[in-house]
Scaffold this motif. Structure first.
Motif, PDB file in Angstrom:
ATOM      1  N   ALA A 122       0.829  -1.207   0.000  1.00  0.00           N
ATOM      2  CA  ALA A 122       0.000   0.000   0.000  1.00  0.00           C
ATOM      3  C   ALA A 122       0.861   1.254   0.000  1.00  0.00           C
ATOM      4  CB  ALA A 122      -0.934  -0.007   1.211  1.00  0.00           C
ATOM      5  N   TRP A 123       1.978   1.233   0.723  1.00  0.00           N
ATOM      6  CA  TRP A 123       2.876   2.392   0.756  1.00  0.00           C
ATOM      7  C   TRP A 123       3.496   2.647  -0.609  1.00  0.00           C
ATOM      8  CZ3 TRP A 123       3.034   6.077   4.184  1.00  0.00           C
ATOM      9  CH2 TRP A 123       2.625   5.826   5.491  1.00  0.00           C
TER      10      TRP A 123
ATOM     11  N   ILE B 257      11.405   9.860   0.195  1.00  0.00           N
ATOM     12  CA  ILE B 257      11.467   8.408   0.006  1.00  0.00           C
ATOM     13  C   ILE B 257      11.857   7.703   1.304  1.00  0.00           C
ATOM     14  CG2 ILE B 257      12.710   6.564  -1.191  1.00  0.00           C
ATOM     15  CD1 ILE B 257      12.907   8.458  -3.592  1.00  0.00           C
ATOM     16  N   LEU B 258      12.846   8.264   1.997  1.00  0.00           N
ATOM     17  CA  LEU B 258      13.291   7.662   3.261  1.00  0.00           C
ATOM     18  C   LEU B 258      12.191   7.692   4.315  1.00  0.00           C
ATOM     19  CD1 LEU B 258      16.944   9.056   3.531  1.00  0.00           C
ATOM     20  CD2 LEU B 258      16.238   6.716   2.995  1.00  0.00           C
ATOM     21  N   ILE B 259      11.417   8.775   4.365  1.00  0.00           N
ATOM     22  CA  ILE B 259      10.322   8.857   5.338  1.00  0.00           C
ATOM     23  C   ILE B 259       9.285   7.781   5.054  1.00  0.00           C
ATOM     24  CG2 ILE B 259       8.375  10.277   6.111  1.00  0.00           C
ATOM     25  CD1 ILE B 259      10.161  12.726   5.740  1.00  0.00           C
TER      26      ILE B 259
ATOM     27  N   GLY C 252      -3.980  15.821  -8.700  1.00  0.00           N
ATOM     28  CA  GLY C 252      -5.003  16.474  -7.887  1.00  0.00           C
ATOM     29  C   GLY C 252      -4.669  16.615  -6.417  1.00  0.00           C
ATOM     30  N   ALA C 253      -3.425  16.382  -6.035  1.00  0.00           N
ATOM     31  CA  ALA C 253      -3.040  16.508  -4.623  1.00  0.00           C
ATOM     32  C   ALA C 253      -2.369  17.852  -4.386  1.00  0.00           C
ATOM     33  CB  ALA C 253      -2.106  15.375  -4.221  1.00  0.00           C
ATOM     34  N   SER C 254      -2.550  18.381  -3.198  1.00  0.00           N
ATOM     35  CA  SER C 254      -1.884  19.623  -2.808  1.00  0.00           C
ATOM     36  C   SER C 254      -1.116  19.441  -1.511  1.00  0.00           C
ATOM     37  CB  SER C 254      -2.906  20.756  -2.653  1.00  0.00           C
ATOM     38  OG  SER C 254      -3.882  20.416  -1.688  1.00  0.00           O
ATOM     39  N   ASP C 255      -1.051  18.207  -1.045  1.00  0.00           N
ATOM     40  CA  ASP C 255      -0.320  17.895   0.176  1.00  0.00           C
ATOM     41  C   ASP C 255       0.011  16.409   0.178  1.00  0.00           C
ATOM     42  OD1 ASP C 255      -2.852  16.829   0.654  1.00  0.00           O
ATOM     43  OD2 ASP C 255      -3.459  18.514   1.888  1.00  0.00           O
ATOM     44  N   GLY C 256       0.780  16.001   1.170  1.00  0.00           N
ATOM     45  CA  GLY C 256       1.184  14.611   1.267  1.00  0.00           C
ATOM     46  C   GLY C 256       2.624  14.399   0.833  1.00  0.00           C
ATOM     47  N   LEU C 257       3.185  13.270   1.230  1.00  0.00           N
ATOM     48  CA  LEU C 257       4.580  12.969   0.913  1.00  0.00           C
ATOM     49  C   LEU C 257       4.790  12.776  -0.582  1.00  0.00           C
ATOM     50  CD1 LEU C 257       5.339  10.489   3.836  1.00  0.00           C
ATOM     51  CD2 LEU C 257       6.206  12.819   3.591  1.00  0.00           C
ATOM     52  N   GLY C 258       3.840  12.115  -1.245  1.00  0.00           N
ATOM     53  CA  GLY C 258       3.962  11.933  -2.684  1.00  0.00           C
ATOM     54  C   GLY C 258       3.943  13.251  -3.430  1.00  0.00           C
ATOM     55  N   TYR C 259       3.072  14.151  -3.014  1.00  0.00           N
ATOM     56  CA  TYR C 259       3.014  15.478  -3.631  1.00  0.00           C
ATOM     57  C   TYR C 259       4.313  16.234  -3.393  1.00  0.00           C
ATOM     58  CZ  TYR C 259       1.670  20.378  -4.255  1.00  0.00           C
ATOM     59  OH  TYR C 259       1.621  21.700  -4.642  1.00  0.00           O
ATOM     60  N   MET C 260       4.846  16.129  -2.169  1.00  0.00           N
ATOM     61  CA  MET C 260       6.106  16.798  -1.856  1.00  0.00           C
ATOM     62  C   MET C 260       7.248  16.276  -2.726  1.00  0.00           C
ATOM     63  SD  MET C 260       9.182  16.293  -0.021  1.00  0.00           S
ATOM     64  CE  MET C 260       8.880  15.121   1.287  1.00  0.00           C
ATOM     65  N   ILE C 261       7.277  14.965  -2.974  1.00  0.00           N
ATOM     66  CA  ILE C 261       8.317  14.374  -3.810  1.00  0.00           C
ATOM     67  C   ILE C 261       8.190  14.862  -5.251  1.00  0.00           C
ATOM     68  CG2 ILE C 261       9.099  12.183  -4.824  1.00  0.00           C
ATOM     69  CD1 ILE C 261       8.447  10.867  -2.138  1.00  0.00           C
TER      70      ILE C 261
END
Length: 265
Positions: free
Chosen positions: A199-200, A235-237, A210-219
């Motif tokens: 899932a990760w 990625i490490l987080i 369509g994302a404006s936040d989250g780790l994937g968006y940050m990457i």
């Protein structure tokens, strides 16, 4: 201490087992350091370890990364929980009732080969750009594999247990509740541990559109502005969060099914 190190299916000392894992991480960091500090790789492609540490400290001190972690974790957790709530009962029914296996195994086996990322445009059309679309990607990426793995776990229950239960007068509902579920539960928990890790891996895909936040968006934002240090930190987080959940699942497994542990382990 070194006894049975190269003997198949033999236990080894816990310090040796843990030390092997630590040594692997140290070797990886050593290779990374040689490539970066030695100037063998352009820092634009592979920043040095100290640069990653400084970037991580700066991001955590800034505080915004905490919100991204919380949002991404909630998306992964909710998508996975929904998949598990449907997939585990369905997988158990498929593993015990041939009619259920015949009805669902072909279609689930067919869909599981379809990439979740290819369905993002459809999810946007059907669900929109909200949280539902992102959780749908994670659900789609884990549900089908989870269901089939639970089916296999349930099918591998010893037939003698079922025959003895019938001999002792067990009803069909009692058979599910008192024999099939307890016998398959260790395998189900282990399946949940493995599929939660999957899932990760769908998180960045889920937050791609369509994302404006989250780790994937940050990457993804870091990649647009050529900030490989932030990409690696993200990625490490994700890896650390996945590892923590894996350890929690293993702890639950050991606490709940200690009778399955090998002697001396």
């Amino acid at each position: 201490m070194w006894k049975n190190v190269f003997t198949p299916n033999k236990d080894i000392a816990k310090p040796l087992y843990s030390g092997a894992g630590i040594a692997t991480f140290l070797i990886l960091i050593a290779v990374w350091s040689i490539l970066s500090y030695g100037g063998l790789v352009n820092p634009l492609f592979l920043p040095a370890p100290d640069k990653i540490i400084k970037t991580a400290i700066s991001m955590f001190q800034g505080g915004e990364i905490w919100a991204d972690i919380g949002i991404s974790f909630s998306r992964v957790a909710l998508g996975f929980v929904i998949a598990a709530l449907i997939g585990v009962p369905l997988g158990m029914l498929m593993g015990t009732l041939r009619i259920m296996e015949g009805a669902f195994e072909p279609i689930i086996g067919f869909i599981r080969y379809m990439p979740a990322s290819a369905f993002i445009p459809l999810f946007i059309l059907w669900i929109g750009l909200g949280e539902g679309e992102k959780m749908a990607v994670i659900f789609f990426g884990t549900f089908f594999q989870l269901t089939l793995m639970v089916m296999d776990v349930t099918k591998n229950i010893q037939n003698e247990l079922i025959e003895v239960s019938y001999t002792l007068g067990a009803k069909k509902l009692q058979l599910f509740k008192r024999v099939i579920l307890p016998a398959s539960l260790p395998g189900i928990v282990d399946t949940l541990r493995i599929t939660f890790g999957w899932a990760w891996t769908y998180l960045v895909v889920a937050e791609l559109v369509g994302a404006s936040d989250g780790l994937g968006y940050m990457i993804m934002q870091a990649s647009r502005f050529l900030k490989p240090d932030k990409i690696i930190v993200g990625i490490l987080i994700i890896g650390i969060l996945g590892l923590i959940m894996d350890l929690i699942f293993k702890a639950v497994y050991r606490a709940s099914f200690s009778w399955m542990r090998k002697e001396g382990s």
